[in-house]
Design a protein around this motif. Structure first.
Motif, mmCIF file in Angstrom:
data_model
loop_
_atom_site.group_PDB
_atom_site.id
_atom_site.type_symbol
_atom_site.label_atom_id
_atom_site.label_comp_id
_atom_site.label_asym_id
_atom_site.label_seq_id
_atom_site.Cartn_x
_atom_site.Cartn_y
_atom_site.Cartn_z
ATOM 1 N N ILE A 11 0.831 -1.201 0.000
ATOM 2 C CA ILE A 11 0.000 0.000 0.000
ATOM 3 C C ILE A 11 0.871 1.260 0.000
ATOM 4 C CG2 ILE A 11 -1.742 1.273 1.292
ATOM 5 C CD1 ILE A 11 -2.878 -1.327 2.251
ATOM 6 N N GLN A 12 1.972 1.215 0.736
ATOM 7 C CA GLN A 12 2.875 2.361 0.746
ATOM 8 C C GLN A 12 3.454 2.611 -0.643
ATOM 9 O OE1 GLN A 12 5.856 2.101 3.810
ATOM 10 N NE2 GLN A 12 4.400 1.364 5.361
ATOM 11 N N ALA A 14 2.092 1.676 -3.489
ATOM 12 C CA ALA A 14 1.013 2.117 -4.374
ATOM 13 C C ALA A 14 0.715 3.595 -4.190
ATOM 14 C CB ALA A 14 -0.239 1.278 -4.121
ATOM 15 N N GLN A 15 0.768 4.077 -2.964
ATOM 16 C CA GLN A 15 0.530 5.505 -2.724
ATOM 17 C C GLN A 15 1.621 6.368 -3.344
ATOM 18 O OE1 GLN A 15 0.186 5.754 1.535
ATOM 19 N NE2 GLN A 15 -1.963 5.067 1.565
ATOM 20 N N ARG A 16 2.862 5.924 -3.243
ATOM 21 C CA ARG A 16 3.954 6.688 -3.838
ATOM 22 C C ARG A 16 3.932 6.606 -5.368
ATOM 23 N NH1 ARG A 16 8.780 4.619 0.259
ATOM 24 N NH2 ARG A 16 7.864 5.495 2.175
ATOM 25 N N GLY A 19 1.709 9.246 -6.793
ATOM 26 C CA GLY A 19 1.961 10.591 -6.290
ATOM 27 C C GLY A 19 1.923 11.650 -7.378
ATOM 28 N N ARG A 25 7.376 9.332 -8.079
ATOM 29 C CA ARG A 25 6.897 8.147 -8.820
ATOM 30 C C ARG A 25 8.064 7.327 -9.360
ATOM 31 N NH1 ARG A 25 3.385 12.106 -11.087
ATOM 32 N NH2 ARG A 25 4.517 11.955 -13.072
ATOM 33 N N LYS A 54 -3.128 -4.462 -5.561
ATOM 34 C CA LYS A 54 -2.808 -3.142 -5.012
ATOM 35 C C LYS A 54 -1.593 -2.539 -5.715
ATOM 36 C CE LYS A 54 -4.670 -4.445 -0.504
ATOM 37 N NZ LYS A 54 -4.356 -4.809 0.908
ATOM 38 N N GLY A 58 -1.462 1.014 -8.142
ATOM 39 C CA GLY A 58 -0.494 2.096 -8.084
ATOM 40 C C GLY A 58 0.222 2.299 -9.410
ATOM 41 N N TYR A 61 -2.086 4.163 -11.986
ATOM 42 C CA TYR A 61 -2.179 5.613 -11.818
ATOM 43 C C TYR A 61 -0.817 6.293 -11.969
ATOM 44 C CZ TYR A 61 -7.044 5.302 -10.614
ATOM 45 O OH TYR A 61 -8.402 5.091 -10.680
ATOM 46 N N CYS A 62 0.250 5.532 -11.833
ATOM 47 C CA CYS A 62 1.563 6.072 -12.178
ATOM 48 C C CYS A 62 1.632 6.361 -13.675
ATOM 49 C CB CYS A 62 2.658 5.084 -11.767
ATOM 50 S SG CYS A 62 4.333 5.642 -12.089
#
Length: 451
Positions: A11-12, A14-16, A19, A25, A54, A58, A61-62
């Protein structure tokens, strides 16, 4: 205030990956690759299905946030090559499965301005999946696993793949397979790789999928037949050159040193009237990779036609599918019998030097035979030109009436054309009638009292 909850590393990452800053990214993509390698190297390691979903969200969306075409291409290549970071084939297949599931889920939300980058990403991921299969020596078991994965997630009627994903996948499959394995895949292996398309084409109830498979897979095979002939002739020429070089080397073994040196000097010069066999310049050698895309896949057309006929002739095959597939089968059977689109095929191409990989071709009709056939068709066209209107006009002429004046065509500015119901003679008929003796013109009967 309670302790801060530590999020899982997936998850960490995927959040980055999703970004706003490009630096964040890019750094997250590099960390993800290292994390994949480190985790899959352990015996108890590996990813679950939910964890890779997950990760792919990420990565999706990157790619979504990346602007500029060149940077999009570089990022797409980096993301697609992540499949090689997995140390086991099972993890690779799970990574590919979650990718196509992510594309199926997110596809309806992609706007038209971002479609091209995700089309490119699908093409690159498919290419890297085939390269991973190539590294395993095109193992049959791994090939079946990959084909089953692609069929389940994309082609099968029960899959959740939208029409855009299905259409693009069918369009690019043969192209990417040609880039990766055209130089080493045999006809049997190629038939195995297109097997799912034969099955889906006979079973699907979706007319769009049927049309795309017939056009993007089977019609593409038919259209590549002339290129396959050209590749065959090049291979034959290379074999002849290698045989000649082997014969010269055997002759030089029995010669003296001086004669061998003279023969070596003369052999460096190409014979007159022949194509120069010297090494191409550095610029041309650098462009060999670009020309490799012109290489085509080899197919046993009879085997493909038999496989399609087996699937289309089943009782549960819909009638519209059977009708469409029979058209393709007839074309493939014609190719198997040697009826290729190319008119001028050299004599060497009519043989089959490589066993089942190439298809034996027959000679076409000679010029005199073609003239005979066109002459017969012209005669049939003349004899069939007996319409009721022309019969009535001949009767009026025999009765002494004046022939009717030809009518002008609408919008023709006074140009007079042939009357309706009368066919124009085509070129073959005119060419045959040119050498015939013209009939005598009939005298026009005039009524009495008119001079």
């Amino acid at each position: 205030m309670g302790p801060r909850v530590q999020l899982p590393p997936e998850i960490q990452l995927a959040q980055r990956l999703a970004g706003n800053e490009q630096v964040t990214r890019d750094r997250a993509v590099r960390k993800l690759r290292k994390y994949i390698v480190a985790r899959t190297q352990r015996a108890e390691g590996g990813f679950t299905h939910d964890e890779l979903l997950k990760v792919w969200k990420g990565l999706f969306y990157c790619m979504w946030m990346q602007d500029k075409p060149l940077l999009q291409e570089e990022l797409g290549r980096t993301i697609s090559q992540l499949v090689h970071a997995f140390q086991t084939t099972e993890a690779q297949h799970l990574f590919l499965q979650t990718f196509w599931q992510t594309m199926n889920r997110e596809w309806p939300g992609i706007d038209r301005l971002r479609l091209d980058k995700f089309y490119m990403l699908m093409r690159m991921v498919l290419c890297e999946a085939l390269k991973a299969l190539q590294m395993q020596g095109w193992d049959e078991r791994l090939t079946e696993q990959l084909l089953e994965l692609l069929t389940t997630e994309i082609l099968h009627p029960d899959s959740e793949a939208p029409n855009g994903v299905k259409s693009h996948f069918i369009e690019i499959f043969l192209e990417e397979l040609t880039k990766v394995g055209a130089h080493e895949l045999t006809a049997d292996q190629n038939l195995r790789l297109i097997g799912p398309f034969c099955t889906i084409a006979a079973q699907t109830q979706d007319s769009l999928v049927l049309h795309n498979i017939a056009q993007g897979i089977f019609e593409a095979i038919v259209e590549q037949a002339p290129l396959a002939i050209e590749e065959l002739m090049n291979a034959l020429e290379e074999e002849k050159l290698s045989e000649e070089e082997e014969g010269l080397s055997e002759e030089e073994e029995g010669l003296s040193e001086e004669e061998a040196q003279e023969r070596g000097v003369l052999s460096r010069e190409p014979p007159k009237g022949s194509v120069c066999r010297a090494q191409p310049p550095l610029d041309e050698q650098a462009g060999d990779d670009d020309d490799s895309a012109s290489t085509v896949l080899q197919f046993d057309y009879k085997a493909v036609a038999d496989r399609l006929f087996e699937m289309a002739s089943r009782q549960d095959t819909p009638p519209q599918n059977r009708k469409r597939l029979y058209k393709v089968i007839r074309k493939l059977q014609a190719l198997a019998e040697g009826l290729f689109p190319e008119a001028d095929i050299p004599e060497e191409a009519y043989q089959n030097p490589r066993g089942g990989r190439r298809v034996r071709m027959k000679k076409r009709l000679s010029g005199s035979q073609l003239q005979d056939k066109t002459g017969r068709r012209a005669k049939e066209a003349l004899h069939s030109d007996s319409s009721p209107g022309s019969t009535r006009r001949r009767r009026r002429r025999r009765a002494g009436g004046d022939p009717p004046a030809p009518q002008e065509r609408p919008g023709g500015h006074g140009r007079k054309g042939p009357p309706r119901g009368q066919r124009r003679l085509w070129a073959g008929a005119k060419a045959e009638m040119a050498g015939c003796q013209e009939p005598k013109a009939k005298r026009k009967r005039t009524p009495e009292g008119r001079k």
